[in-house]
Design a protein around this motif. Structure first.
Motif, PDB file in Angstrom:
ATOM      1  N   THR A  12       0.832  -1.197   0.000  1.00 16.32           N
ATOM      2  CA  THR A  12       0.000   0.000   0.000  1.00 16.32           C
ATOM      3  C   THR A  12       0.870   1.253   0.000  1.00 16.32           C
ATOM      4  N   ILE A  13       0.273   2.299  -0.531  1.00 15.39           N
ATOM      5  CA  ILE A  13       0.854   3.628  -0.528  1.00 15.39           C
ATOM      6  C   ILE A  13      -0.225   4.563   0.005  1.00 15.39           C
ATOM      7  N   PRO A  14       0.130   5.785   0.407  1.00 17.87           N
ATOM      8  CA  PRO A  14      -0.888   6.697   0.917  1.00 17.87           C
ATOM      9  C   PRO A  14      -1.946   7.046  -0.133  1.00 17.87           C
ATOM     10  N   ILE A  15      -3.139   7.303   0.323  1.00 12.30           N
ATOM     11  CA  ILE A  15      -4.231   7.725  -0.554  1.00 12.30           C
ATOM     12  C   ILE A  15      -3.799   8.977  -1.321  1.00 12.30           C
ATOM     13  N   LYS A  41     -11.633  -0.267 -10.077  1.00 13.04           N
ATOM     14  CA  LYS A  41     -10.969   0.988 -10.432  1.00 13.04           C
ATOM     15  C   LYS A  41     -11.269   2.126  -9.468  1.00 13.04           C
ATOM     16  N   GLY A  42     -12.462   2.165  -8.896  1.00 17.70           N
ATOM     17  CA  GLY A  42     -12.848   3.244  -7.992  1.00 17.70           C
ATOM     18  C   GLY A  42     -12.169   3.187  -6.636  1.00 17.70           C
ATOM     19  N   ARG A  43     -11.432   2.146  -6.364  1.00 19.43           N
ATOM     20  CA  ARG A  43     -10.794   1.979  -5.062  1.00 19.43           C
ATOM     21  C   ARG A  43      -9.410   2.609  -4.990  1.00 19.43           C
ATOM     22  N   GLY A  44      -8.931   3.157  -6.103  1.00 20.67           N
ATOM     23  CA  GLY A  44      -7.602   3.761  -6.129  1.00 20.67           C
ATOM     24  C   GLY A  44      -6.530   2.711  -6.312  1.00 20.67           C
ATOM     25  N   GLY A  45      -5.303   3.174  -6.379  1.00 23.32           N
ATOM     26  CA  GLY A  45      -4.181   2.280  -6.561  1.00 23.32           C
ATOM     27  C   GLY A  45      -4.002   1.858  -8.005  1.00 23.32           C
ATOM     28  N   GLU A  60      -4.002   3.305   1.253  1.00 23.56           N
ATOM     29  CA  GLU A  60      -4.557   3.404   2.604  1.00 23.56           C
ATOM     30  C   GLU A  60      -3.721   4.397   3.390  1.00 23.56           C
ATOM     31  N   ASP A  61      -4.365   5.098   4.267  1.00 22.71           N
ATOM     32  CA  ASP A  61      -3.693   6.033   5.166  1.00 22.71           C
ATOM     33  C   ASP A  61      -3.703   5.451   6.567  1.00 22.71           C
ATOM     34  N   GLY A  62      -2.932   6.075   7.450  1.00 19.27           N
ATOM     35  CA  GLY A  62      -2.927   5.678   8.847  1.00 19.27           C
ATOM     36  C   GLY A  62      -2.097   4.450   9.144  1.00 19.27           C
ATOM     37  N   ASP A 109      10.831   2.022  -0.557  1.00 17.64           N
ATOM     38  CA  ASP A 109      10.270   2.854  -1.621  1.00 17.64           C
ATOM     39  C   ASP A 109       9.959   4.236  -1.050  1.00 17.64           C
ATOM     40  N   PRO A 110       9.486   5.186  -1.849  1.00 16.69           N
ATOM     41  CA  PRO A 110       9.241   6.541  -1.340  1.00 16.69           C
ATOM     42  C   PRO A 110       8.197   6.609  -0.217  1.00 16.69           C
ATOM     43  N   PHE A 111       7.471   5.520   0.006  1.00 11.61           N
ATOM     44  CA  PHE A 111       6.400   5.504   0.997  1.00 11.61           C
ATOM     45  C   PHE A 111       6.774   4.716   2.245  1.00 11.61           C
ATOM     46  N   GLY A 112       7.979   4.144   2.248  1.00 15.59           N
ATOM     47  CA  GLY A 112       8.451   3.392   3.395  1.00 15.59           C
ATOM     48  C   GLY A 112       8.308   1.895   3.276  1.00 15.59           C
TER      49      GLY A 112
END
Length: 126
Positions: A12-15, A41-45, A60-62, A109-112
């Motif tokens: 996962t990456i941030p929203i 598709k509507g779920r992002g990513g 996902e965030d948090g 990666d850039p998101f950890g």
């Protein structure tokens, strides 16, 4: 009845970070993006093709990605070039525990998300 393989793995990456994610995974790492089904598709990513497997990049965030040992390991053919390329783009190399018969390093990666790059020292296993 048996499990016959792994179809895909998900990270996962941030929203809202899909474009930055595509830049890293598709442009820097060179992984091709594959189309998600319309129903998702509507779920992002986005989804990636990695050899004969898929990596699904969800949003996902948090979640603190740097606090987990969970990771993907990319099997590569020239680990030294991968290390040079990632270092040239400012990514820190993390020392991993040696595994007999393999050269390897870890990075984030850039998101950890933790990533491992691994190459068999016996080229016949590639």
């Amino acid at each position: 009845m048996s499990i016959i393989g792994v179809h895909h793995a998900q990270i996962t990456i941030p929203i809202g970070a899909e474009e930055q994610g595509r830049h890293y995974y598709c442009h820097l790492l060179g992984l091709p993006e594959i189309e998600k089904p319309d129903s998702l598709k509507g779920r992002g990513g986005f989804w990636l093709q990695v050899g004969d497997r898929q990596v699904h990049v969800g949003v996902e965030d948090g979640f603190e990605r740097t606090s987990t040992k969970a990771h993907l390991a990319y099997h590569v053919t020239d680990i030294a070039l991968w290390q040079q390329k990632l270092q040239a783009h400012g990514f820190q190399m993390l020392t991993g525990i040696p595994i007999p018969g393999y050269a390897r390093f870890e990075t984030r990666d850039p998101f950890g998300n933790r990533l491992e790059f691994i190459q068999s020292l016996d080229q016949t296993t590639l």
